[in-house]
Design a protein around this motif. Structure first.
Motif, PDB file in Angstrom:
ATOM      1  N   TYR A  25       0.941  -1.247   0.074  1.00 38.45           N
ATOM      2  CA  TYR A  25      -0.048  -0.032   0.060  1.00 38.45           C
ATOM      3  C   TYR A  25       1.040   1.482  -0.049  1.00 38.45           C
ATOM      4  N   GLY A  26       1.971   1.105   0.893  1.00 41.44           N
ATOM      5  CA  GLY A  26       2.926   2.467   0.887  1.00 41.44           C
ATOM      6  C   GLY A  26       3.629   2.606  -0.592  1.00 41.44           C
ATOM      7  N   PHE A  27       3.816   1.609  -1.064  1.00 36.73           N
ATOM      8  CA  PHE A  27       4.628   1.747  -2.275  1.00 36.73           C
ATOM      9  C   PHE A  27       3.589   2.184  -3.373  1.00 36.73           C
ATOM     10  N   THR A  28       2.234   1.819  -3.571  1.00 41.98           N
ATOM     11  CA  THR A  28       1.219   2.389  -4.399  1.00 41.98           C
ATOM     12  C   THR A  28       1.075   3.627  -3.982  1.00 41.98           C
ATOM     13  N   ARG A  29       1.084   4.276  -2.874  1.00 40.10           N
ATOM     14  CA  ARG A  29       0.596   5.779  -2.589  1.00 40.10           C
ATOM     15  C   ARG A  29       1.858   6.411  -2.951  1.00 40.10           C
ATOM     16  N   PHE A  30       3.000   6.035  -2.777  1.00 40.48           N
ATOM     17  CA  PHE A  30       4.298   6.766  -3.240  1.00 40.48           C
ATOM     18  C   PHE A  30       4.209   6.950  -4.844  1.00 40.48           C
ATOM     19  N   LEU A  31       3.757   5.798  -5.428  1.00 42.22           N
ATOM     20  CA  LEU A  31       3.779   5.961  -6.982  1.00 42.22           C
ATOM     21  C   LEU A  31       2.449   7.030  -7.361  1.00 42.22           C
ATOM     22  N   ARG A  32       1.463   6.962  -6.784  1.00 41.57           N
ATOM     23  CA  ARG A  32       0.373   8.039  -6.598  1.00 41.57           C
ATOM     24  C   ARG A  32       0.599   9.168  -6.502  1.00 41.57           C
ATOM     25  N   PHE A  33       1.552   9.643  -5.407  1.00 41.86           N
ATOM     26  CA  PHE A  33       2.029  11.045  -5.314  1.00 41.86           C
ATOM     27  C   PHE A  33       2.741  11.404  -6.526  1.00 41.86           C
ATOM     28  N   ILE A  34       3.728  10.681  -7.062  1.00 42.69           N
ATOM     29  CA  ILE A  34       4.539  10.976  -8.321  1.00 42.69           C
ATOM     30  C   ILE A  34       3.693  11.340  -9.081  1.00 42.69           C
ATOM     31  N   ALA A  35       2.661  10.300  -9.613  1.00 41.33           N
ATOM     32  CA  ALA A  35       1.927  10.591 -10.839  1.00 41.33           C
ATOM     33  C   ALA A  35       1.061  12.162 -10.478  1.00 41.33           C
ATOM     34  N   ASP A  36       0.641  12.131  -9.304  1.00 44.48           N
ATOM     35  CA  ASP A  36      -0.204  13.517  -9.149  1.00 44.48           C
ATOM     36  C   ASP A  36       0.689  14.741  -9.476  1.00 44.48           C
ATOM     37  N   ARG A  37       1.920  14.605  -9.151  1.00 44.38           N
ATOM     38  CA  ARG A  37       2.963  15.819  -9.322  1.00 44.38           C
ATOM     39  C   ARG A  37       3.127  15.734 -10.812  1.00 44.38           C
ATOM     40  N   PHE A  38       3.630  14.827 -11.261  1.00 48.25           N
ATOM     41  CA  PHE A  38       3.945  15.072 -12.603  1.00 48.25           C
ATOM     42  C   PHE A  38       2.801  15.093 -13.924  1.00 48.25           C
ATOM     43  N   PHE A  39       1.809  14.680 -13.455  1.00 46.69           N
ATOM     44  CA  PHE A  39       0.483  14.800 -14.461  1.00 46.69           C
ATOM     45  C   PHE A  39      -0.709  15.585 -14.115  1.00 46.69           C
ATOM     46  N   ALA A  40      -0.728  15.934 -12.707  1.00 44.08           N
ATOM     47  CA  ALA A  40      -1.768  16.515 -12.274  1.00 44.08           C
ATOM     48  C   ALA A  40      -3.095  16.109 -12.590  1.00 44.08           C
ATOM     49  N   GLU A 143      -6.485   2.534  -7.318  1.00 42.14           N
ATOM     50  CA  GLU A 143      -6.198   3.824  -7.612  1.00 42.14           C
ATOM     51  C   GLU A 143      -6.682   4.202  -9.186  1.00 42.14           C
ATOM     52  N   ALA A 144      -6.511   3.197  -9.708  1.00 40.03           N
ATOM     53  CA  ALA A 144      -7.031   3.331 -11.334  1.00 40.03           C
ATOM     54  C   ALA A 144      -8.584   3.390 -11.364  1.00 40.03           C
ATOM     55  N   VAL A 145      -9.275   2.839 -10.574  1.00 39.09           N
ATOM     56  CA  VAL A 145     -10.761   2.939 -10.521  1.00 39.09           C
ATOM     57  C   VAL A 145     -11.007   4.467 -10.060  1.00 39.09           C
ATOM     58  N   TYR A 146     -10.615   4.837  -8.973  1.00 39.57           N
ATOM     59  CA  TYR A 146     -10.746   6.118  -8.606  1.00 39.57           C
ATOM     60  C   TYR A 146     -10.318   7.219  -9.507  1.00 39.57           C
ATOM     61  N   SER A 147      -9.130   7.126 -10.112  1.00 40.82           N
ATOM     62  CA  SER A 147      -8.599   8.027 -11.253  1.00 40.82           C
ATOM     63  C   SER A 147      -9.305   8.186 -12.482  1.00 40.82           C
ATOM     64  N   TYR A 148     -10.021   6.934 -12.882  1.00 42.81           N
ATOM     65  CA  TYR A 148     -10.929   6.891 -13.844  1.00 42.81           C
ATOM     66  C   TYR A 148     -12.331   7.520 -13.671  1.00 42.81           C
ATOM     67  N   SER A 149     -12.732   7.563 -12.352  1.00 37.22           N
ATOM     68  CA  SER A 149     -13.878   7.903 -11.894  1.00 37.22           C
ATOM     69  C   SER A 149     -13.717   9.545 -11.843  1.00 37.22           C
ATOM     70  N   GLU A 150     -12.496   9.964 -11.483  1.00 37.37           N
ATOM     71  CA  GLU A 150     -12.445  11.513 -11.580  1.00 37.37           C
ATOM     72  C   GLU A 150     -12.365  11.811 -12.860  1.00 37.37           C
ATOM     73  N   TYR A 151     -11.864  11.153 -13.809  1.00 36.56           N
ATOM     74  CA  TYR A 151     -11.800  11.340 -15.206  1.00 36.56           C
ATOM     75  C   TYR A 151     -13.145  11.560 -15.763  1.00 36.56           C
ATOM     76  N   LEU A 152     -13.942  10.683 -15.751  1.00 35.27           N
ATOM     77  CA  LEU A 152     -15.465  10.458 -15.849  1.00 35.27           C
ATOM     78  C   LEU A 152     -16.141  11.845 -15.419  1.00 35.27           C
ATOM     79  N   ASN A 153     -15.829  12.164 -14.315  1.00 40.39           N
ATOM     80  CA  ASN A 153     -16.585  13.462 -13.692  1.00 40.39           C
ATOM     81  C   ASN A 153     -16.402  14.650 -14.523  1.00 40.39           C
ATOM     82  N   GLY A 154     -14.857  14.675 -14.740  1.00 39.41           N
ATOM     83  CA  GLY A 154     -14.338  15.796 -15.711  1.00 39.41           C
ATOM     84  C   GLY A 154     -14.875  15.742 -17.065  1.00 39.41           C
ATOM     85  N   ILE A 155     -15.220  14.609 -17.520  1.00 39.58           N
ATOM     86  CA  ILE A 155     -15.951  14.669 -18.789  1.00 39.58           C
ATOM     87  C   ILE A 155     -17.439  15.154 -18.693  1.00 39.58           C
ATOM     88  N   ASP A 156     -18.109  14.763 -17.703  1.00 42.26           N
ATOM     89  CA  ASP A 156     -19.511  15.102 -17.534  1.00 42.26           C
ATOM     90  C   ASP A 156     -19.585  16.533 -16.896  1.00 42.26           C
TER      91      ASP A 156
END
Length: 210
Positions: A25-40, A143-156
């Motif tokens: 879980y810690g490894f995943t959250r670390f990668l999520r942090f990097i992705a959030d900073r890099f891609f916003a 995390e992918a499900v959460y990110s794609y849900s945010e993407y979907l909300n942005g499209i809507d």
């Protein structure tokens, strides 16, 4: 973790139960942090890079489960096919979002470097602890499900243009001829939810949880 769900009976998050799960879980959250900073919130470009990572575990797991089955002369109980199908599915996600996001040369270099590092890292994690490896993927997919849900909300909301779906995606998911990006994101999110549940179930089997 987000609270958006595909179905009411789909758990969004499997809480870490032991040190192995906490590392995953810690490894995943670390990668999520990097992705959030890099891609916003550039979700199309984010998907291009992250899907090249997501397509690695199934292939690595399938290979190592195949070799294990050969060594032990024992049936794999369907794990190999499940993992290879997952790798193929994630590869199709990548091919789809390349059509949508049109990655730059720099992002293509990032894809190559990310795959080089992650493949070797995940290979050794799976050799040392298959249970941890599958739990990592389970958390990746949460995390992918959460990110794609945010993407979907942005499209809507109109934040992201609901462009026509690529022909590749229409064929692969058997979508209507007039399908749009929103339909693709829903299909991809459903795939990720399935991978999430399968990998958490594999991790549970490996540690004897029923």
């Amino acid at each position: 973790m987000g609270t958006l769900r595909l179905q009411a009976d789909h758990p969004v998050h499997v809480p870490p139960r032991d040190i192995s799960d906490r590392i995953a879980y810690g490894f995943t959250r670390f990668l999520r942090f990097i992705a959030d900073r890099f891609f916003a919130r550039r979700y199309g470009h984010r998907a291009v890079v992250l899907e090249t990572v997501a397509a690695v575990p199934g292939m690595v797991g399938g290979l190592l489960q195949h070799l294990k089955s050969l060594r032990l002369i024992k049936d794999d109980n369907g794990w190999i096919r499940q993992l290879l199908d997952e790798a193929e599915n994630e590869r199709m996600h990548l091919m789809t979002f390349i059509e949508i996001a049109k990655p730059s040369m720099f992002e293509r270099v990032v894809i190559c470097m990310t795959q080089l590092v992650f493949y070797n890292l995940y290979f050794f994690i799976y050799l040392l602890s298959p249970k941890t490896a599958h739990r990592i993927v389970g958390y990746f997919e949460e995390e992918a499900v959460y990110s794609y849900s945010e993407y979907l909300n942005g499209i809507d909301k109109g934040t992201y243009e609901n462009v026509p779906a690529p022909a590749l995606a229409i064929r692969y998911w058997n979508l209507p001829a007039d399908a749009r990006l929103r339909d693709v994101v829903i299909a991809v999110r459903a795939d990720e939810a399935g991978h999430r549940d399968v990998n958490h179930a594999f991790a549970d089997q490996l540690c004897g949880v029923r």
